[in-house]
Design a protein around this motif. Sequence first.
Motif, PDB file in Angstrom:
ATOM      1  N   SER A   1      38.691 -26.917 -61.072  1.00  0.00           N
ATOM      2  CA  SER A   1      37.364 -27.392 -61.452  1.00  0.00           C
ATOM      3  C   SER A   1      36.566 -27.594 -60.173  1.00  0.00           C
ATOM      4  N   VAL A   2      35.284 -27.235 -60.204  1.00  0.00           N
ATOM      5  CA  VAL A   2      34.444 -27.410 -59.019  1.00  0.00           C
ATOM      6  C   VAL A   2      32.981 -27.525 -59.388  1.00  0.00           C
ATOM      7  N   GLY A   3      32.238 -28.240 -58.558  1.00  0.00           N
ATOM      8  CA  GLY A   3      30.790 -28.255 -58.691  1.00  0.00           C
ATOM      9  C   GLY A   3      30.203 -29.626 -58.886  1.00  0.00           C
ATOM     10  N   GLU A   4      30.949 -30.495 -59.548  1.00  0.00           N
ATOM     11  CA  GLU A   4      30.448 -31.848 -59.801  1.00  0.00           C
ATOM     12  C   GLU A   4      31.644 -32.682 -60.254  1.00  0.00           C
TER      13      GLU A   4
ATOM     14  N   LEU B   1      19.873 -33.199 -56.638  1.00  0.00           N
ATOM     15  CA  LEU B   1      20.261 -33.201 -58.045  1.00  0.00           C
ATOM     16  C   LEU B   1      21.299 -32.131 -58.273  1.00  0.00           C
ATOM     17  N   ASN B   2      22.183 -32.372 -59.211  1.00  0.00           N
ATOM     18  CA  ASN B   2      23.212 -31.386 -59.515  1.00  0.00           C
ATOM     19  C   ASN B   2      23.091 -31.012 -60.997  1.00  0.00           C
ATOM     20  N   VAL B   3      22.424 -29.888 -61.243  1.00  0.00           N
ATOM     21  CA  VAL B   3      22.221 -29.443 -62.624  1.00  0.00           C
ATOM     22  C   VAL B   3      23.178 -28.290 -62.903  1.00  0.00           C
TER      23      VAL B   3
ATOM     24  N   ALA C   1      43.365 -28.693 -60.534  1.00  0.00           N
ATOM     25  CA  ALA C   1      42.878 -28.928 -59.181  1.00  0.00           C
ATOM     26  C   ALA C   1      41.390 -29.240 -59.267  1.00  0.00           C
ATOM     27  N   ASP C   2      41.045 -30.520 -59.160  1.00  0.00           N
ATOM     28  CA  ASP C   2      39.639 -30.937 -59.124  1.00  0.00           C
ATOM     29  C   ASP C   2      39.229 -30.870 -57.661  1.00  0.00           C
ATOM     30  N   THR C   3      38.596 -29.746 -57.303  1.00  0.00           N
ATOM     31  CA  THR C   3      38.346 -29.462 -55.890  1.00  0.00           C
ATOM     32  C   THR C   3      36.971 -29.942 -55.465  1.00  0.00           C
ATOM     33  N   PHE C   4      36.922 -30.894 -54.574  1.00  0.00           N
ATOM     34  CA  PHE C   4      35.640 -31.312 -54.013  1.00  0.00           C
ATOM     35  C   PHE C   4      35.382 -30.530 -52.734  1.00  0.00           C
ATOM     36  N   TRP C   5      34.190 -29.941 -52.651  1.00  0.00           N
ATOM     37  CA  TRP C   5      33.762 -29.296 -51.413  1.00  0.00           C
ATOM     38  C   TRP C   5      32.294 -28.959 -51.505  1.00  0.00           C
ATOM     39  N   GLN C   6      31.763 -28.276 -50.504  1.00  0.00           N
ATOM     40  CA  GLN C   6      30.329 -27.986 -50.443  1.00  0.00           C
ATOM     41  C   GLN C   6      30.117 -26.616 -49.788  1.00  0.00           C
ATOM     42  N   THR C   7      28.930 -26.075 -49.951  1.00  0.00           N
ATOM     43  CA  THR C   7      28.582 -24.852 -49.225  1.00  0.00           C
ATOM     44  C   THR C   7      28.900 -25.050 -47.740  1.00  0.00           C
ATOM     45  N   GLU C   8      28.587 -26.211 -47.262  1.00  0.00           N
ATOM     46  CA  GLU C   8      28.763 -26.533 -45.844  1.00  0.00           C
ATOM     47  C   GLU C   8      30.226 -26.600 -45.409  1.00  0.00           C
ATOM     48  N   THR C   9      31.113 -27.021 -46.319  1.00  0.00           N
ATOM     49  CA  THR C   9      32.506 -27.211 -45.906  1.00  0.00           C
ATOM     50  C   THR C   9      33.288 -25.895 -45.915  1.00  0.00           C
TER      51      THR C   9
ATOM     52  N   TRP D   1      37.654 -40.762 -55.361  1.00  0.00           N
ATOM     53  CA  TRP D   1      36.841 -40.402 -56.527  1.00  0.00           C
ATOM     54  C   TRP D   1      35.422 -40.152 -56.022  1.00  0.00           C
ATOM     55  N   VAL D   2      34.989 -38.889 -56.061  1.00  0.00           N
ATOM     56  CA  VAL D   2      33.637 -38.587 -55.601  1.00  0.00           C
ATOM     57  C   VAL D   2      32.680 -38.996 -56.717  1.00  0.00           C
ATOM     58  N   THR D   3      31.684 -39.823 -56.377  1.00  0.00           N
ATOM     59  CA  THR D   3      30.823 -40.356 -57.430  1.00  0.00           C
ATOM     60  C   THR D   3      29.516 -39.576 -57.570  1.00  0.00           C
ATOM     61  N   GLY D   4      29.199 -38.711 -56.605  1.00  0.00           N
ATOM     62  CA  GLY D   4      27.981 -37.900 -56.725  1.00  0.00           C
ATOM     63  C   GLY D   4      27.032 -38.130 -55.562  1.00  0.00           C
ATOM     64  N   ARG D   5      25.912 -37.421 -55.615  1.00  0.00           N
ATOM     65  CA  ARG D   5      24.974 -37.430 -54.480  1.00  0.00           C
ATOM     66  C   ARG D   5      24.336 -38.804 -54.322  1.00  0.00           C
ATOM     67  N   ILE D   6      24.128 -39.169 -53.057  1.00  0.00           N
ATOM     68  CA  ILE D   6      23.415 -40.409 -52.813  1.00  0.00           C
ATOM     69  C   ILE D   6      22.134 -40.154 -52.055  1.00  0.00           C
TER      70      ILE D   6
ATOM     71  N   TRP E   1      27.048 -18.033 -54.946  1.00  0.00           N
ATOM     72  CA  TRP E   1      27.352 -19.390 -54.504  1.00  0.00           C
ATOM     73  C   TRP E   1      28.541 -19.356 -53.545  1.00  0.00           C
ATOM     74  N   ILE E   2      28.781 -20.444 -52.848  1.00  0.00           N
ATOM     75  CA  ILE E   2      29.880 -20.454 -51.882  1.00  0.00           C
ATOM     76  C   ILE E   2      31.226 -20.251 -52.584  1.00  0.00           C
ATOM     77  N   THR E   3      31.359 -20.746 -53.804  1.00  0.00           N
ATOM     78  CA  THR E   3      32.630 -20.576 -54.513  1.00  0.00           C
ATOM     79  C   THR E   3      32.961 -19.088 -54.658  1.00  0.00           C
TER      80      THR E   3
ATOM     81  N   TYR F   1      22.248 -19.715 -48.303  1.00  0.00           N
ATOM     82  CA  TYR F   1      21.227 -20.754 -48.425  1.00  0.00           C
ATOM     83  C   TYR F   1      21.612 -21.780 -49.473  1.00  0.00           C
ATOM     84  N   THR F   2      21.366 -23.032 -49.140  1.00  0.00           N
ATOM     85  CA  THR F   2      21.606 -24.102 -50.095  1.00  0.00           C
ATOM     86  C   THR F   2      20.403 -25.038 -50.030  1.00  0.00           C
ATOM     87  N   SER F   3      20.186 -25.787 -51.120  1.00  0.00           N
ATOM     88  CA  SER F   3      18.993 -26.628 -51.175  1.00  0.00           C
ATOM     89  C   SER F   3      19.041 -27.741 -50.149  1.00  0.00           C
TER      90      SER F   3
HETATM   91  C1  WT7 Z   1      27.986 -30.660 -54.029  1.00  0.00           C
HETATM   92  C2  WT7 Z   1      28.044 -29.372 -53.233  1.00  0.00           C
HETATM   93  C3  WT7 Z   1      31.581 -26.399 -53.619  1.00  0.00           C
HETATM   94  C4  WT7 Z   1      31.115 -25.328 -54.430  1.00  0.00           C
HETATM   95  C5  WT7 Z   1      30.147 -25.655 -55.494  1.00  0.00           C
HETATM   96  C6  WT7 Z   1      28.959 -26.477 -55.118  1.00  0.00           C
HETATM   97  C7  WT7 Z   1      29.224 -31.665 -55.739  1.00  0.00           C
HETATM   98  C8  WT7 Z   1      31.265 -30.187 -55.809  1.00  0.00           C
HETATM   99  C9  WT7 Z   1      32.742 -31.522 -56.700  1.00  0.00           C
HETATM  100  C10 WT7 Z   1      33.865 -32.210 -57.257  1.00  0.00           C
HETATM  101  C11 WT7 Z   1      32.525 -34.126 -57.413  1.00  0.00           C
HETATM  102  C12 WT7 Z   1      31.537 -32.231 -56.550  1.00  0.00           C
HETATM  103  C13 WT7 Z   1      29.018 -32.659 -54.610  1.00  0.00           C
HETATM  104  C14 WT7 Z   1      28.788 -31.762 -53.402  1.00  0.00           C
HETATM  105  N1  WT7 Z   1      30.627 -31.368 -56.000  1.00  0.00           N
HETATM  106  N2  WT7 Z   1      32.534 -30.269 -56.229  1.00  0.00           N
HETATM  107  N3  WT7 Z   1      35.044 -31.606 -57.443  1.00  0.00           N
HETATM  108  N4  WT7 Z   1      33.701 -33.510 -57.590  1.00  0.00           N
HETATM  109  N5  WT7 Z   1      31.437 -33.538 -56.901  1.00  0.00           N
HETATM  110  O1  WT7 Z   1      28.532 -26.286 -53.794  1.00  0.00           O
HETATM  111  O2  WT7 Z   1      26.054 -26.265 -54.102  1.00  0.00           O
HETATM  112  O3  WT7 Z   1      27.070 -26.859 -51.870  1.00  0.00           O
HETATM  113  O4  WT7 Z   1      27.227 -28.424 -53.845  1.00  0.00           O
HETATM  114  O5  WT7 Z   1      28.557 -30.462 -55.316  1.00  0.00           O
HETATM  115  O6  WT7 Z   1      27.885 -33.416 -54.882  1.00  0.00           O
HETATM  116  O7  WT7 Z   1      28.078 -32.377 -52.353  1.00  0.00           O
HETATM  117  P1  WT7 Z   1      27.152 -26.922 -53.346  1.00  0.00           P
END
Ligand code: WT7
Length: 673
Positions: A411-414, A546-548, A436-444, A537-542, A335-337, A289-291
């Motif tokens: 690094s992961v999460g934001e 929220l990412n706390v 490794a600044d890894t961008f991904w999501q629960t969904e990916t 460069w991932v800039t954040g949620r649009i 968490w997915i990580t 589950y994810t928000s």
């Molecule tokens: C959201 C996904 C993937 C496992 C942890 C979170 C942000 C995640 C990065 C990064 C910039 C990032 C995004 C994404 N995010 N990694 N390396 N650089 N933003 O999983 O709870 O599904 O959150 O985390 O906003 O959409 P999640």
Amino acid sequence: MYYPNLELAREAHCASMEQYKRMHEKSIKEPAQFWGEIAKQFYWETPAIEDKFFSYNFDLSKGDIFIKWMEGASTNISFNLLDKNVKSGNGDKIAFYWEGNDPEDYSRLTYRKLLEETCRFANVLKSKGVSVGDKVVIYMPMILELPIAMLACTRIGAIHSVVFAGYSSDSLAERILDSKAKVLITTDGVWRGEKLLLLKNICDEAVAKAKKHGHQLESCIVVAHLRRLNNLQGKMKGVNGTSNGTSMDIANVSWDDDRDVWWHDEMEDAEASCYPVWMAAEDPLFILYTSGSTGKPKGVLHTTAGYLIYAATTFKYVFDYHPGDIYWCTADCGWITGHTYVVYGPLANGATSVIFEGTPFYPENDRYWSIIDKYKVTQFYTAPTAIRSLMKFGDELVKKHSLSTLKVLGSVGEPINTEAWLWFYNLVGHSKCSIADTFWQTETGGHVITPLPGATPMKPGSATFPFFGVLPELLDEDGRVIEGEGEGYLVFRRPWPGMMRTLYGNHQRFQNTYFDRFNGFYCTGDGARRDANGYLWVTGRIDDMLNVSGHLMSTAEVESVLAEHSSVAEAAVVSKSHPVKGQCLYCFITPNTGMTFDEKLQVELKKKVRERIGPFAQPDVIQHAPVLPKTRSGKIMRRMLRKIAAGDRNIGDTSTLADETVIQLLFELRPCV
Ligand code: WT7
């Protein structure tokens, strides 16, 4: 620009940008051949049908969205992760080093033992009536029984749904209900640092709440984790609970004889072998589950074959894992990580990893560094929020420990800010490790945008380039593709093997959430920028997320909890930047007529959010807002609230507001923060 260290590059699985480009191109032009070759490392009970290896639809105008990899194939994930490693002579290799909350409490598990325990527990699950397709909820701390429980589910085709053991009983109940779980696995409790969490009690509350809504959980299996610690009393100095006179009472959890059993009692007589159930490629593996931005959590569903090959491949290349390396990911399995990079990816590569139960701050603020030193960690994967919180304690705590074995830092999460990146790179990595600044999501399911340690020149804060099979685009407001430099919505043009398949029980919501905004694309909900060198460069949620501290949550879910309070007429929540957490919650509250906005109300509201969602969701600021800035049609202007929260008087155009004086009033009521 920071270049990969030459020694690392020489040995790397992907050793240059040329090789990366070649492999990426092949993965896009010939996906079936590319992933088909990788799939050969694994055991398939039946092979995939060659010309059906990969099919999908991302275009809603052509019908429902679907994603299929390796149609026709069948396999069992636990077999590939465990039996295969044991059969190939790695039975005595350590799969997991376990490091408890207390530094004196640690253990280890070989591949052979992990297989045995997994089979034993799979048999326990079977004895509780669990079979293919049944849901099992896991609410546990980071102890070895957690991956064992996950793997046991995959052994028999049950679908696990791990719920982070920091969630409240309400959140747990909601997840038990939504997945219609048959069995719940937990522990009596856990120490996190100096804090005691009584998990079984939280489970009892959650199960009772689910029952009120008509769902009867059949069994609850409880690991005697606190009891074990208490039994160590006297034998070991310093273990939590020993200085605390109430420790024995704590272990006496409430019990329902018809439902609750102890893990160790059940395991005692269970057979140590269990024939794996062969699952079809697209059979569900797990729900996580994810928000969601509407408040109700989304049950992200991952399936078998694609997830396996993607987890394995990203782990191998992104951490550049080689036999003999010791890998440590600090994420929780909730968490997915923790799914992809504590359990599935590492084990699929026969890796040795560290699993850590505690916190970075206990018993001292150098716990992470001492663990890296103790186990001679070579790859260390953590989150920017953890890095920032550790930076505060100064450099000496890091320098005290030898971190010389490190090769790759993840690094992961934001988004990671430059200051934290440089500190991580220079101090922790001695300016010789790749980050490794890894961008991904629960969904990916796995990394989608990331550097490769031996190949990619790094820029602090950039997640750089897409992983194999991933085709990102930036779109403008109207869905036009932005070529070259620019900033826009980050979307993907086609699926890679490890991407989600649906939202459990709600394919419509899946389509609406991710595919409705831009036809033909998976929409991440993040914004991104491409620079002149093509770096992303991932800039954040649009969206309204929220990412706390790396925990994703929606403004809607927090607002709905606040609005339940009898004194609250309306609540609006926005994010405010925070030096350690990245973002924190800033809440505007309109009290009901006749109700006063005072200290007591603020305390109650914070407590309510903690209890209903979890401690990590506690708001930092609660502000009085006799009125909220709204358009004439009643839409709350969050953009303006964000400015007020930030103390930024540059509000911009306020002419769409029904009442423009609101802004001045809210600035006057803004607390000093
Ligand atoms: C959201 C996904 C993937 C496992 C942890 C979170 C942000 C995640 C990065 C990064 C910039 C990032 C995004 C994404 N995010 N990694 N390396 N650089 N933003 O999983 O709870 O599904 O959150 O985390 O906003 O959409 P999640």
